[in-house]
Design an enzyme around this catalytic site. Structure first.
Site, PDB file in Angstrom:
ATOM      1  N   CYS A   2       3.005 -10.438  -3.723  1.00  0.00           N
ATOM      2  CA  CYS A   2       3.124 -10.941  -5.101  1.00  0.00           C
ATOM      3  C   CYS A   2       2.657 -12.399  -5.154  1.00  0.00           C
ATOM      4  O   CYS A   2       2.455 -13.050  -4.148  1.00  0.00           O
ATOM      5  CB  CYS A   2       4.584 -10.874  -5.521  1.00  0.00           C
ATOM      6  SG  CYS A   2       5.372  -9.337  -5.101  1.00  0.00           S
ATOM      7  N   ARG A  27      -4.788 -11.113  -5.146  1.00  0.00           N
ATOM      8  CA  ARG A  27      -3.787 -10.588  -4.200  1.00  0.00           C
ATOM      9  C   ARG A  27      -3.299  -9.205  -4.613  1.00  0.00           C
ATOM     10  O   ARG A  27      -2.606  -8.538  -3.870  1.00  0.00           O
ATOM     11  CB  ARG A  27      -2.590 -11.545  -4.138  1.00  0.00           C
ATOM     12  CG  ARG A  27      -2.903 -12.920  -3.599  1.00  0.00           C
ATOM     13  CD  ARG A  27      -1.804 -13.891  -3.966  1.00  0.00           C
ATOM     14  NE  ARG A  27      -0.546 -13.526  -3.341  1.00  0.00           N
ATOM     15  CZ  ARG A  27      -0.075 -14.124  -2.251  1.00  0.00           C
ATOM     16  NH1 ARG A  27      -0.761 -15.103  -1.705  1.00  0.00           N
ATOM     17  NH2 ARG A  27       1.060 -13.770  -1.714  1.00  0.00           N
ATOM     18  N   TRP A  74       3.883  -7.159  -6.986  1.00  0.00           N
ATOM     19  CA  TRP A  74       3.285  -5.979  -6.344  1.00  0.00           C
ATOM     20  C   TRP A  74       4.476  -5.139  -5.938  1.00  0.00           C
ATOM     21  O   TRP A  74       5.191  -5.441  -4.992  1.00  0.00           O
ATOM     22  CB  TRP A  74       2.475  -6.429  -5.126  1.00  0.00           C
ATOM     23  CG  TRP A  74       1.362  -5.518  -4.813  1.00  0.00           C
ATOM     24  CD1 TRP A  74       0.158  -5.459  -5.422  1.00  0.00           C
ATOM     25  CD2 TRP A  74       1.359  -4.505  -3.813  1.00  0.00           C
ATOM     26  NE1 TRP A  74      -0.596  -4.479  -4.862  1.00  0.00           N
ATOM     27  CE2 TRP A  74       0.104  -3.865  -3.879  1.00  0.00           C
ATOM     28  CE3 TRP A  74       2.277  -4.061  -2.892  1.00  0.00           C
ATOM     29  CZ2 TRP A  74      -0.247  -2.816  -3.042  1.00  0.00           C
ATOM     30  CZ3 TRP A  74       1.929  -3.015  -2.056  1.00  0.00           C
ATOM     31  CH2 TRP A  74       0.675  -2.403  -2.146  1.00  0.00           C
ATOM     32  N   ASN A 100       9.300 -13.296  -3.930  1.00  0.00           N
ATOM     33  CA  ASN A 100       8.350 -12.536  -3.091  1.00  0.00           C
ATOM     34  C   ASN A 100       9.110 -12.061  -1.876  1.00  0.00           C
ATOM     35  O   ASN A 100       9.970 -12.776  -1.362  1.00  0.00           O
ATOM     36  CB  ASN A 100       7.209 -13.448  -2.607  1.00  0.00           C
ATOM     37  CG  ASN A 100       6.091 -13.521  -3.622  1.00  0.00           C
ATOM     38  OD1 ASN A 100       6.196 -12.921  -4.697  1.00  0.00           O
ATOM     39  ND2 ASN A 100       5.047 -14.250  -3.304  1.00  0.00           N
ATOM     40  N   GLY A 101       8.774 -10.861  -1.387  1.00  0.00           N
ATOM     41  CA  GLY A 101       9.385 -10.386  -0.142  1.00  0.00           C
ATOM     42  C   GLY A 101      10.322  -9.217  -0.406  1.00  0.00           C
ATOM     43  O   GLY A 101      10.258  -8.566  -1.442  1.00  0.00           O
ATOM     44  N   GLU A 481      -9.968   5.603  15.477  1.00  0.00           N
ATOM     45  CA  GLU A 481      -9.818   4.523  14.482  1.00  0.00           C
ATOM     46  C   GLU A 481     -10.658   3.309  14.890  1.00  0.00           C
ATOM     47  O   GLU A 481     -11.340   2.717  14.049  1.00  0.00           O
ATOM     48  CB  GLU A 481      -8.346   4.144  14.337  1.00  0.00           C
ATOM     49  CG  GLU A 481      -8.083   2.959  13.431  1.00  0.00           C
ATOM     50  CD  GLU A 481      -8.685   3.101  12.023  1.00  0.00           C
ATOM     51  OE1 GLU A 481      -9.031   4.229  11.627  1.00  0.00           O
ATOM     52  OE2 GLU A 481      -8.829   2.077  11.353  1.00  0.00           O
ATOM     53  N   LYS A 485     -13.916   1.550  12.740  1.00  0.00           N
ATOM     54  CA  LYS A 485     -14.069   0.127  12.408  1.00  0.00           C
ATOM     55  C   LYS A 485     -15.461  -0.361  12.820  1.00  0.00           C
ATOM     56  O   LYS A 485     -16.152  -1.029  12.069  1.00  0.00           O
ATOM     57  CB  LYS A 485     -13.000  -0.704  13.115  1.00  0.00           C
ATOM     58  CG  LYS A 485     -11.594  -0.456  12.647  1.00  0.00           C
ATOM     59  CD  LYS A 485     -11.306  -0.927  11.247  1.00  0.00           C
ATOM     60  CE  LYS A 485     -11.307  -0.035  10.097  1.00  0.00           C
ATOM     61  NZ  LYS A 485     -10.720   1.194   9.872  1.00  0.00           N
ATOM     62  N   GLU A 488     -18.108   1.165  10.463  1.00  0.00           N
ATOM     63  CA  GLU A 488     -18.152   0.844   9.028  1.00  0.00           C
ATOM     64  C   GLU A 488     -18.426  -0.630   8.750  1.00  0.00           C
ATOM     65  O   GLU A 488     -18.903  -0.961   7.677  1.00  0.00           O
ATOM     66  CB  GLU A 488     -16.900   1.320   8.298  1.00  0.00           C
ATOM     67  CG  GLU A 488     -15.605   0.672   8.659  1.00  0.00           C
ATOM     68  CD  GLU A 488     -14.448   1.224   7.823  1.00  0.00           C
ATOM     69  OE1 GLU A 488     -14.635   1.657   6.686  1.00  0.00           O
ATOM     70  OE2 GLU A 488     -13.323   1.215   8.354  1.00  0.00           O
ATOM     71  N   HIS A 504     -18.719  17.230  28.965  1.00  0.00           N
ATOM     72  CA  HIS A 504     -19.135  18.438  28.226  1.00  0.00           C
ATOM     73  C   HIS A 504     -20.238  18.117  27.220  1.00  0.00           C
ATOM     74  O   HIS A 504     -20.425  18.838  26.244  1.00  0.00           O
ATOM     75  CB  HIS A 504     -17.912  19.043  27.522  1.00  0.00           C
ATOM     76  CG  HIS A 504     -16.849  19.459  28.471  1.00  0.00           C
ATOM     77  ND1 HIS A 504     -16.975  20.545  29.329  1.00  0.00           N
ATOM     78  CD2 HIS A 504     -15.658  18.887  28.763  1.00  0.00           C
ATOM     79  CE1 HIS A 504     -15.890  20.635  30.084  1.00  0.00           C
ATOM     80  NE2 HIS A 504     -15.071  19.646  29.752  1.00  0.00           N
ATOM     81  N   LYS A 604     -13.567   0.801  -1.381  1.00  0.00           N
ATOM     82  CA  LYS A 604     -12.202   0.664  -0.855  1.00  0.00           C
ATOM     83  C   LYS A 604     -11.380   1.923  -1.128  1.00  0.00           C
ATOM     84  O   LYS A 604     -10.606   2.356  -0.313  1.00  0.00           O
ATOM     85  CB  LYS A 604     -11.501  -0.544  -1.492  1.00  0.00           C
ATOM     86  CG  LYS A 604     -10.086  -0.782  -0.974  1.00  0.00           C
ATOM     87  CD  LYS A 604     -10.068  -1.002   0.521  1.00  0.00           C
ATOM     88  CE  LYS A 604      -8.679  -1.090   1.097  1.00  0.00           C
ATOM     89  NZ  LYS A 604      -8.695  -1.035   2.599  1.00  0.00           N
TER      90      LYS A 604
HETATM   91  C1  AGP Z   1     -11.065   2.978   6.401  1.00  0.00           C
HETATM   92  O1  AGP Z   1     -11.356   1.699   6.910  1.00  0.00           O
HETATM   93  C2  AGP Z   1     -11.827   3.269   5.126  1.00  0.00           C
HETATM   94  N1  AGP Z   1     -11.566   2.293   4.130  1.00  0.00           N
HETATM   95  C3  AGP Z   1     -11.622   4.704   4.650  1.00  0.00           C
HETATM   96  O2  AGP Z   1     -11.829   5.584   5.733  1.00  0.00           O
HETATM   97  C4  AGP Z   1     -10.197   4.980   4.091  1.00  0.00           C
HETATM   98  O3  AGP Z   1      -9.271   4.980   5.147  1.00  0.00           O
HETATM   99  C5  AGP Z   1     -10.211   6.378   3.441  1.00  0.00           C
HETATM  100  O4  AGP Z   1     -11.141   6.350   2.362  1.00  0.00           O
HETATM  101  C6  AGP Z   1      -8.837   6.806   2.917  1.00  0.00           C
HETATM  102  O5  AGP Z   1      -8.431   5.913   1.909  1.00  0.00           O
HETATM  103  P1  AGP Z   1      -6.900   5.996   1.436  1.00  0.00           P
HETATM  104  O6  AGP Z   1      -6.055   5.667   2.611  1.00  0.00           O
HETATM  105  O7  AGP Z   1      -6.803   4.978   0.344  1.00  0.00           O
HETATM  106  O8  AGP Z   1      -6.636   7.385   0.944  1.00  0.00           O
END
Ligand code: AGP
Length: 609
Positions: A2, A27, A74, A100-101, A481, A485, A488, A504, A604
């Site tokens: 927030c 934010r 938030w 906040n918190g 994961e 990173k 992307e 394999h 996002k």
């Molecule tokens: C991950 O870094 C990406 N931004 C993307 O894979 C994301 O995790 C995926 O689109 C799922 O989004 P969500 O968690 O908002 O559902």
């Protein structure tokens, strides 16, 4: 998180604090409000929604005032509604407070206050804090004394700002684990949760230290500690521009969010582990449901899917509960076989991912129980699941998810442990695991200190044509994961798989210049991992391992090694290894000049198919 704003001085205070809130919009928030002194009273204007909604109210009756506080919320406790928006009054409407918190013990305090006849209007922990401080204030002490004494009853992370209708020249503020900064002006003073809200007015800033209390008046500020001892005031001059300030001085939101992870761990755990080491989630299924559930289906996309794989590992290892993890886009069209007694868990940072939302509706049509693990309160998935656990990671701005992933895995860990407690699972060392959870914030802080080593490795590896990310057991899930990173944000091709799969097929890709990153947190398979490492090195590949400090096997075999502190719980050890790997992807991308916070082709939140 927030936003907080405050002003006392000759200007129109409402205009100033509203402008400050606008500078904190990045934010993320879902409601906003202002309290200002006008005539004999405190006036409060607050609305759910964006600042434009609140702004329309202000235009209707432009108030005149020289002292105001403001807040953009938030939501963490209670949905984003007008009533839940801050500021909140105490029971006598003598003081108004913004916060906040998370107040961890707010439910216990609320029960006690209701027994004493207090009436609450909102679902927030903040209103409880207002009543606690109001109770002290009703004893006739100065506002700052009421705050000093009242906050001793609060547990958790908070930045609190309070004003009173009876002491019309002062703003009182205090903090514990949630930031507050003071801006020094000429015959005026400012307050904010973050520096960008001060910069248009002053660059002379005082960072309020933990547990200190500040009193702001037009003529100056006073800062004292919990025992009432005055503290020296050491202003700093801020050189940042606004954009830099919004990132807290970090070059990118992604780096800021990676470094926020220790705090996110604290926020995610806050109020969920009681003094008996029992894990509690509010408003989740009653205990009998966990005796009934015969299968878990986890449905998610991208990073959230990778967190789901950690959930599978946990549910099967700790609860012996058969668990499948589905990509939402496959699940929704795959006509899945679902047991009527199964539980469908939807993991989503945004809570708006179209594929995950569609998959959720498939489960609801089939009358399957649904549980959300979501970051954004009020989001579609959070609203449509039968129950939802919020990750409380705060807004995640960077497209590449980092802190949300860690929070998702933490919630899954706590969920598995809480079910193990309910079902009294034999052989599950719940107390030790909870102890490991409690140590995680510090361990994550230590893992971040690897950054200088990571930067050197990024300089060695940033032009690699291909990265392998490999591991066995739980490390194989973290590898996915870490690979995402690197893909992307650094746009480097990756090959990720369980380490045992190399021979394999993927091994054919190994040649000089290729870098293979091995996760080695799971101790039981380290000997096996060494032979996979040798397979890569024999073909000219360079090997980096990320393991725990007590690993005496893998580091000897590798070309480079990063060691994170152990926690005593292998899932959390593996989770910690993701931190240096997030940093590796970040620094490789930075050396390559990539647009880190907004990588090409990506969004996002993927709210379309
Ligand atoms: C991950 O870094 C990406 N931004 C993307 O894979 C994301 O995790 C995926 O689109 C799922 O989004 P969500 O968690 O908002 O559902």
């Amino acid at each position: 998180m927030c936003g907080i704003a405050g002003y006392v001085g000759p200007r129109n205070s409402v205009e100033v604090v509203f402008d400050q809130l606008k500078r904190l919009e990045y934010r993320g928030y879902d409601s906003a409000g202002i309290a200002y002194l006008n005539g004999q009273d405190i006036k409060v204007l607050k609305r759910a929604g964006k600042l434009s909604v609140l702004g329309a109210l202000l235009e209707e009756a432009p108030p005149e005032s020289h002292l105001a506080i403001a807040h953009s919320r938030w939501a963490t406790h209670g949905p984003p509604t007008d009533i839940n928006a801050h500021p909140h009054f105490d029971q006598f409407e003598q003081i108004s407070i913004i916060h906040n918190g998370i107040i961890e013990n707010y439910l216990d305090l609320k029960e006690e206050l209701v027994r004493d006849g207090h009436v609450f209007h909102s679902e927030t922990d903040t209103e409880v804090a207002a009543h606690v401080i109001g109770q002290e204030y009703a004893r006739g002490v100065p506002l700052e004394e009421a705050v000093r004494v009242g906050v001793k009853r609060l547990r958790g992370a908070y930045a609190l700002v309070v004003i009173s209708k009876n002491e019309r020249e002062k703003i009182v503020a205090t903090r514990n684990a949630s930031p507050l900064v003071i801006g020094l002006g000429e015959a005026e003073n400012y307050l904010a949760s973050d520096i960008p809200a001060l910069l248009p007015y002053t660059r002379q800033v005082v960072v309020l230290e933990e547990d200190l209390i500040a009193v702001l008046t037009q003529d100056g500020i006073r800062i004292f500690d919990g025992q009432g001892n005055d503290q020296s005031i050491e202003p700093i001059h801020i050189e940042w521009d606004i954009a830099a300030a919004q990132k807290g001085g970090y070059e990118h939101f992604m780096l800021k969010e990676i470094h926020e992870q220790p705090e996110v761990i604290a926020q995610c755990l806050a109020g969920r582990i009681d003094e008996k080491q029992r894990i509690r989630f509010e408003q989740i299924f009653s205990e009998h449901v966990w005796h009934e559930v015969d299968r878990v289906n986890i449905i998610a996309c991208g990073t959230a899917y990778h967190a789901g794989l950690m959930g599978k590992y946990l549910f099967e290892k700790l609860l012996r509960l058969p668990t499948d993890v589905f990509h939402s886009s496959e699940f929704r069209y795959g006509d899945p076989v679902l047991s009527p007694k199964s539980l469908a868990i939807f993991i989503s940072q945004s809570g708006e991912t179209a594929d995950s939302l569609a998959a959720l509706r498939v489960c609801k049509e089939r009358r399957i129980r649904t549980l959300g693990i979501v970051n954004v309160i009020g989001s579609s998935i959070a609203r449509e699941c039968d129950r939802t656990i919020f990750t409380q990671a705060g807004p995640e701005i960077s497209v590449a998810s980092t802190k949300a992933y860690v929070a998702q895995v933490l919630v899954l860990t706590m969920l598995a442990l809480s079910v193990a407690q309910v079902k009294e699972m034999p052989g599950v060392r719940v107390t030790e695991c909870v102890h490991a959870l409690r140590s995680l914030r510090e361990r994550a802080q230590e893992a971040l200190t690897l950054e200088p080593q990571v930067i050197e490795l990024a300089k060695q590896f940033f032009d690699a044509p291909l990265f392998f990310f490999l591991g066995r057991g739980v490390d194989a899930h973290v590898a996915l994961e870490a690979a995402l990173k690197m893909k992307e944000i650094a746009y480097i091709p990756t090959q990720e798989s369980p380490a045992g799969e190399m021979k394999h097929g993927p091994l054919a890709l190994v040649e000089p210049g290729v870098v293979a990153v091995f996760g080695a947190a799971e101790a039981s398979v380290r000997e096996k991992l060494v032979s996979n490492i040798r397979e890569v090195q024999a073909r000219g590949g360079t090997v980096l391992a990320v393991t725990t400090r007590d690993d005496a096997i893998v580091p000897q075999a590798t070309d480079a090694c990063l060691a994170v502190p152990g926690t005593g719980f292998e899932v959390l050890d593996a989770l910690l290894t993701v931190i240096p790997l997030q940093l590796l992807a970040y620094h490789v991308a930075r050396l390559k000049g990539c647009d880190i916070d907004m990588p090409r082709n990506l969004a996002k939140s993927v709210t379309v198919e």
